[in-house]
Motif scaffolding. Structure first.
Motif, PDB file in Angstrom:
ATOM      1  N   ALA A 143       0.861  -1.230  -0.114  1.00  0.00           N
ATOM      2  CA  ALA A 143       0.083  -0.009   0.053  1.00  0.00           C
ATOM      3  C   ALA A 143       0.871   1.413  -0.157  1.00  0.00           C
ATOM      4  O   ALA A 143       0.385   2.056  -0.984  1.00  0.00           O
ATOM      5  CB  ALA A 143      -0.968  -0.201   1.141  1.00  0.00           C
ATOM      6  N   TYR A 427      -8.392   4.493  -0.971  1.00  0.00           N
ATOM      7  CA  TYR A 427      -8.323   3.416  -0.347  1.00  0.00           C
ATOM      8  C   TYR A 427      -6.922   3.254   0.280  1.00  0.00           C
ATOM      9  O   TYR A 427      -5.693   3.595  -0.355  1.00  0.00           O
ATOM     10  CB  TYR A 427      -8.229   2.310  -1.299  1.00  0.00           C
ATOM     11  CG  TYR A 427      -9.395   2.488  -2.194  1.00  0.00           C
ATOM     12  CD1 TYR A 427     -10.843   2.182  -1.736  1.00  0.00           C
ATOM     13  CD2 TYR A 427      -9.207   2.526  -3.501  1.00  0.00           C
ATOM     14  CE1 TYR A 427     -11.920   2.201  -2.445  1.00  0.00           C
ATOM     15  CE2 TYR A 427     -10.558   2.591  -4.486  1.00  0.00           C
ATOM     16  CZ  TYR A 427     -11.585   2.611  -4.044  1.00  0.00           C
ATOM     17  OH  TYR A 427     -12.614   2.404  -4.788  1.00  0.00           O
ATOM     18  N   ILE A 428      -6.877   3.134   1.618  1.00  0.00           N
ATOM     19  CA  ILE A 428      -5.658   2.948   2.692  1.00  0.00           C
ATOM     20  C   ILE A 428      -5.946   1.601   3.057  1.00  0.00           C
ATOM     21  O   ILE A 428      -7.165   1.137   3.423  1.00  0.00           O
ATOM     22  CB  ILE A 428      -5.224   3.780   3.422  1.00  0.00           C
ATOM     23  CG1 ILE A 428      -6.622   4.289   4.260  1.00  0.00           C
ATOM     24  CG2 ILE A 428      -5.106   5.252   3.076  1.00  0.00           C
ATOM     25  CD1 ILE A 428      -6.459   5.219   5.785  1.00  0.00           C
ATOM     26  N   PRO A 429      -4.942   0.994   3.772  1.00  0.00           N
ATOM     27  CA  PRO A 429      -5.178  -0.605   4.426  1.00  0.00           C
ATOM     28  C   PRO A 429      -5.689   0.054   6.069  1.00  0.00           C
ATOM     29  O   PRO A 429      -4.926   0.011   6.835  1.00  0.00           O
ATOM     30  CB  PRO A 429      -3.952  -1.045   4.379  1.00  0.00           C
ATOM     31  CG  PRO A 429      -2.963  -0.054   4.247  1.00  0.00           C
ATOM     32  CD  PRO A 429      -3.720   1.007   3.472  1.00  0.00           C
ATOM     33  N   VAL A 456      -5.961  -1.185  -2.366  1.00  0.00           N
ATOM     34  CA  VAL A 456      -5.066  -0.221  -1.953  1.00  0.00           C
ATOM     35  C   VAL A 456      -3.887  -0.446  -2.936  1.00  0.00           C
ATOM     36  O   VAL A 456      -2.763   0.465  -2.952  1.00  0.00           O
ATOM     37  CB  VAL A 456      -4.484  -0.799  -0.364  1.00  0.00           C
ATOM     38  CG1 VAL A 456      -5.524  -0.611   0.601  1.00  0.00           C
ATOM     39  CG2 VAL A 456      -3.490  -2.080  -0.458  1.00  0.00           C
ATOM     40  N   SER A 457      -3.813  -1.243  -3.891  1.00  0.00           N
ATOM     41  CA  SER A 457      -2.698  -1.095  -4.611  1.00  0.00           C
ATOM     42  C   SER A 457      -2.931  -0.240  -5.869  1.00  0.00           C
ATOM     43  O   SER A 457      -1.940   0.178  -6.671  1.00  0.00           O
ATOM     44  CB  SER A 457      -2.287  -2.391  -5.472  1.00  0.00           C
ATOM     45  OG  SER A 457      -1.862  -3.522  -4.559  1.00  0.00           O
ATOM     46  N   PRO A 459      -4.541   3.153  -5.280  1.00  0.00           N
ATOM     47  CA  PRO A 459      -5.245   4.016  -4.110  1.00  0.00           C
ATOM     48  C   PRO A 459      -6.161   5.215  -4.650  1.00  0.00           C
ATOM     49  O   PRO A 459      -6.847   5.655  -3.790  1.00  0.00           O
ATOM     50  CB  PRO A 459      -4.197   4.352  -3.002  1.00  0.00           C
ATOM     51  CG  PRO A 459      -2.964   4.329  -3.922  1.00  0.00           C
ATOM     52  CD  PRO A 459      -3.119   3.326  -5.147  1.00  0.00           C
TER      53      PRO A 459
END
Ligand code: AMP
Ligand code: MG
Length: 486
Positions: A143, A427-429, A456-457, A459
């Motif tokens: 991420a 998107y973040i983890p 997350v890849s 984001p």
């Protein structure tokens, strides 16, 4: 014994060749029943490795250190470090540097294992790692990479089939990690502590050659090395702060010379904005809280500078003056990097002066803290606000009037919504999603982890169907704690 095979990979060992005094030849523990849990196919290709080969038993042998190419010279690296402020001699207790891969673009990268068994540096440790924490490092490092933040990468996690004793018995795993090097501030502390001036110089020359070859053109190459590491770390920590990342264990052995993020342990992304945020269960004093990270980085860099003193000048007073001058530039370098990043997050062009950006950022962050607003969601919602729809952003505030006043001032600068969407992640983890993915993976279902990784890849691109990856944890998730018992 490690099997020696003819494999489609060449592992070089310049670290062991240049610094034999810091490299203990060692081999990985035997993995009798390996299962490939996850493989980073894209990274494998970037490294010039064939993903199909890595999935074979020969490939899994490589990924666990159990079957290495001829001429491989795996080593445990010696280093030292200040852990929570206390100096200790450490070294790879459960890790191995398998060697260096020169990728098709000519970049030299370490291939390193974590959880590969006890080494002479293991002290009381078992040398092992559990599946959960290794997958955690895999998810969060990938991420970070996708967010554009320098980091070590994760190539694969292989389940060992064995169990690891922690608070409970857990399935074991080996992480195969890739880094531009594993040279740490703690590597220099080790070299300096030996009192061997030649070793220190060889280490510094090795680091310059590997990371900062331009420094050889400087009249004082070691001062130039110091300056470049200070600049790289100032930029790195600013990157962390801008995405709300809390490393959790910023010991000097977990700070690289390259400027990559390393050693993901009790790390996490902050939800509601609060500088006092700490996730690590062992950081009771908050030494490594979100808001302390820049100060700690500078403290660690001071420890780095101390190790270099004998190389900076023959006269100690002169060396100290040079080091202090360089360290004194850290706050401005950090603030400059942070402000440039915050300017981008707010979509403001260079026409808006620094003081105005600082004032807007400070006011907004104060509002976020006072009204306990989710940091990542709010910044993302500002893109829509810049396009004229502020309802999503307003809804995050319990008292939107004060946000409205801020909004009017900010909109007066005509923020660029498209540019903002390229720097404020959707998107973040998020902690609850990471925990959910790990729990399933440990039970054998890697689906949730693969879906989280897919989110997350990439984001910055909002995609339908991924809504649950874009929102804060439900209140039932409660107070998040991460554990160092990794
Ligand atoms: P870390 O917290 O992962 O940065 O590790 C700090 C130090 O403890 C390093 O020297 C590690 O190699 C060592 N270490 C951590 N866990 C273990 C373990 N289970 N067995 C042996 N050494 C370990
Ligand atoms: Mg470490």
């Amino acid at each position: 014994m490690t099997a020696v095979l003819t494999l489609p990979i060449t592992l070089e060992s310049t670290f062991a060749a240049n610094l034999p005094d810091m490299a203990v030849a060692w081999h990985a523990g035997k993995v009798s029943d390996p299962t490939l849990i996850i493989l980073n196919e894209k990274l494998a290709v970037d490294l010039g490795l064939d993903p199909a080969f890595l999935r074979t038993s020969g490939g899994i042998g490589l990924l666990t250190g159990n079957g290495l190419p001829e001429n491989a010279n795996p080593v445990a690296q010696a280093y030292a470090g200040h852990q929570f402020g206390n100096f200790t001699r450490l070294g790879d207790g459960r890790a191995l540097l398998l060697g260096e891969i020169v990728d098709p673009s000519g970049q030299r990268r370490d291939l390193h294992l974590k959880g590969s068994g006890r080494t002479p540096f293991a002290r009381g440790g078992d040398g092992l790692a559990a599946v959960g924490p290794m997958l955690r490092e895999y998810i969060v490092s990938e991420a970070m990479h996708a967010l554009g933040i320098p980091t070590t990468r994760s190539l694969a996690v292989v389940g060992t089939g064995g169990m690891v004793r922690r608070e409970e018995m857990l399935p074991g795993a080996v992480l195969a990690r890739v880094a531009s090097s594993h040279l740490r501030v703690g590597s220099f502390q080790y070299a300096r502590a030996t009192g061997d001036a030649d070793l220190l110089r060889r280490l510094a020359d090795h680091a310059i050659n590997r990371h900062y070859p331009e420094a050889t053109r400087s009249p004082n190459r070691y001062l130039d090395l110091l300056d470049r590491v200070i600049a790289a770390q100032a930029s790195l920590v600013a990157g962390w702060m801008l995405v709300g990342f809390v490393h959790g264990v910023m010991n000097t052995d977990n700070m690289t010379i390259s400027g990559e993020t390393i050693d993901y342990g009790p790390c996490a992304f902050m939800d509601t904005f609060d500088p006092a945020t700490v996730y690590s269960s062992i950081d009771a004093m908050g030494r490594y809280s979100y808001g302390n990270q820049p100060v700690i980085a500078q403290w660690n860099l001071a420890r780095f500078a101390e190790t270099l003193l004998p190389l900076l000048a023959e006269d100690l007073d002169e060396a100290v003056a040079l080091a202090e001058n360089s360290l004194g530039r850290f706050p401005a370098l950090y603030s400059g990097a942070w402000l440039a990043g915050m300017r981008a997050k707010l979509g403001l062009t260079d026409d808006v002066d620094d003081d105005a950006v600082t004032a807007l950022a400070d006011t907004l962050l104060t509002l976020l803290q006072e009204q306990q607003v989710d940091y990542t969601s709010l910044f993302r919602s500002l893109g829509a606000a810049a396009r004229g729809d502020a309802e999503t952003a307003r809804a995050f505030f319990g008292e939107p009037d004060r946000f409205d006043a801020w909004l009017a001032k900010w909109l007066a600068h005509s923020p660029d919504a498209d540019a903002m969407d390229g720097v404020n992640p959707v998107y973040i983890p998020r902690n609850h999603l990471v925990e959910e993915a790990l729990a399933s993976a440990v039970e054998g279902d890697v689906g949730p982890m693969e879906r989280l990784l897919a989110a997350v890849s990439d984001p910055f691109t909002e995609r339908p169907g991924l809504e649950r990856y874009a929102v804060a944890a439900p209140p039932t998730f409660g107070c998040y704690r991460t554990f160092c018992g990794t």
